[in-house]
Design a protein around this motif. Sequence first.
Motif, PDB file in Angstrom:
ATOM      1  N   VAL A   1      -6.155   5.293  -3.838  1.00  0.00           N
ATOM      2  CA  VAL A   1      -6.874   4.050  -3.565  1.00  0.00           C
ATOM      3  C   VAL A   1      -5.923   2.870  -3.388  1.00  0.00           C
ATOM      4  N   ILE A   2      -5.090   2.627  -4.381  1.00  0.00           N
ATOM      5  CA  ILE A   2      -4.268   1.416  -4.385  1.00  0.00           C
ATOM      6  C   ILE A   2      -3.116   1.507  -3.395  1.00  0.00           C
ATOM      7  N   GLU A   3      -2.386   2.640  -3.403  1.00  0.00           N
ATOM      8  CA  GLU A   3      -1.248   2.780  -2.501  1.00  0.00           C
ATOM      9  C   GLU A   3      -1.642   2.655  -1.022  1.00  0.00           C
ATOM     10  N   PRO A   4      -2.692   3.336  -0.554  1.00  0.00           N
ATOM     11  CA  PRO A   4      -3.068   3.170   0.863  1.00  0.00           C
ATOM     12  C   PRO A   4      -3.410   1.716   1.213  1.00  0.00           C
ATOM     13  N   TYR A   5      -4.030   1.006   0.293  1.00  0.00           N
ATOM     14  CA  TYR A   5      -4.353  -0.405   0.544  1.00  0.00           C
ATOM     15  C   TYR A   5      -3.067  -1.221   0.681  1.00  0.00           C
ATOM     16  N   LEU A   6      -2.123  -1.017  -0.242  1.00  0.00           N
ATOM     17  CA  LEU A   6      -0.863  -1.757  -0.182  1.00  0.00           C
ATOM     18  C   LEU A   6      -0.085  -1.434   1.086  1.00  0.00           C
ATOM     19  N   MET A   7      -0.154  -0.188   1.538  1.00  0.00           N
ATOM     20  CA  MET A   7       0.512   0.193   2.783  1.00  0.00           C
ATOM     21  C   MET A   7      -0.180  -0.449   3.988  1.00  0.00           C
ATOM     22  N   GLN A   8      -1.502  -0.473   3.967  1.00  0.00           N
ATOM     23  CA  GLN A   8      -2.270  -1.067   5.063  1.00  0.00           C
ATOM     24  C   GLN A   8      -1.979  -2.563   5.183  1.00  0.00           C
ATOM     25  N   GLN A   9      -1.788  -3.225   4.049  1.00  0.00           N
ATOM     26  CA  GLN A   9      -1.502  -4.654   4.040  1.00  0.00           C
ATOM     27  C   GLN A   9      -0.037  -4.957   4.352  1.00  0.00           C
ATOM     28  N   GLY A  10       0.796  -3.913   4.389  1.00  0.00           N
ATOM     29  CA  GLY A  10       2.197  -4.095   4.732  1.00  0.00           C
ATOM     30  C   GLY A  10       3.094  -4.414   3.556  1.00  0.00           C
ATOM     31  N   PHE A  11       2.619  -4.196   2.326  1.00  0.00           N
ATOM     32  CA  PHE A  11       3.411  -4.515   1.142  1.00  0.00           C
ATOM     33  C   PHE A  11       4.314  -3.365   0.707  1.00  0.00           C
ATOM     34  N   VAL A  12       3.935  -2.137   1.015  1.00  0.00           N
ATOM     35  CA  VAL A  12       4.677  -0.959   0.578  1.00  0.00           C
ATOM     36  C   VAL A  12       4.892  -0.046   1.775  1.00  0.00           C
ATOM     37  N   GLN A  13       6.061   0.592   1.812  1.00  0.00           N
ATOM     38  CA  GLN A  13       6.312   1.602   2.839  1.00  0.00           C
ATOM     39  C   GLN A  13       6.895   2.836   2.163  1.00  0.00           C
ATOM     40  N   ARG A  14       6.603   3.979   2.756  1.00  0.00           N
ATOM     41  CA  ARG A  14       7.189   5.230   2.269  1.00  0.00           C
ATOM     42  C   ARG A  14       8.477   5.471   3.031  1.00  0.00           C
ATOM     43  N   THR A  15       9.527   5.788   2.309  1.00  0.00           N
ATOM     44  CA  THR A  15      10.811   6.087   2.916  1.00  0.00           C
ATOM     45  C   THR A  15      11.309   7.408   2.342  1.00  0.00           C
ATOM     46  N   PRO A  16      12.366   7.966   2.906  1.00  0.00           N
ATOM     47  CA  PRO A  16      12.935   9.189   2.323  1.00  0.00           C
ATOM     48  C   PRO A  16      13.392   8.979   0.875  1.00  0.00           C
ATOM     49  N   ARG A  17      13.653   7.743   0.500  1.00  0.00           N
ATOM     50  CA  ARG A  17      14.100   7.430  -0.859  1.00  0.00           C
ATOM     51  C   ARG A  17      12.933   7.135  -1.797  1.00  0.00           C
ATOM     52  N   GLY A  18      11.712   7.160  -1.292  1.00  0.00           N
ATOM     53  CA  GLY A  18      10.536   6.870  -2.110  1.00  0.00           C
ATOM     54  C   GLY A  18       9.779   5.676  -1.574  1.00  0.00           C
ATOM     55  N   ARG A  19       8.900   5.142  -2.367  1.00  0.00           N
ATOM     56  CA  ARG A  19       8.117   3.984  -1.956  1.00  0.00           C
ATOM     57  C   ARG A  19       8.904   2.714  -2.250  1.00  0.00           C
ATOM     58  N   MET A  20       8.866   1.786  -1.281  1.00  0.00           N
ATOM     59  CA  MET A  20       9.646   0.561  -1.429  1.00  0.00           C
ATOM     60  C   MET A  20       8.822  -0.632  -0.992  1.00  0.00           C
TER      61      MET A  20
END
Length: 68
Positions: free
Chosen positions: A15-34
């Motif tokens: 729930v929370i992670e997809p929202y933060l990604m949609q808003q542009g606050f979090v991205q998934r990278t090979p090193r993890g979430r940033m």
Amino acid sequence: MAAALGDQRDVLEEVIEPYLMQQGFVQRTPRGRMLTEIAYRHLDLAVPTSLPGQLDLLAALPAEPEVE
């Protein structure tokens, strides 16, 4: 983060992670979430000089020679 919010890990990931990604606050990278630059600015934090990410991998490639 789940412990700080008092939620289970599943709620955070579904729930929370997809929202933060949609808003542009979090991205998934090979090193993890940033956090993104948008998140740093929203939180009024100093933006690091270089934000590691997936596209930075391409920046290290040498330039292709020009064909005449």
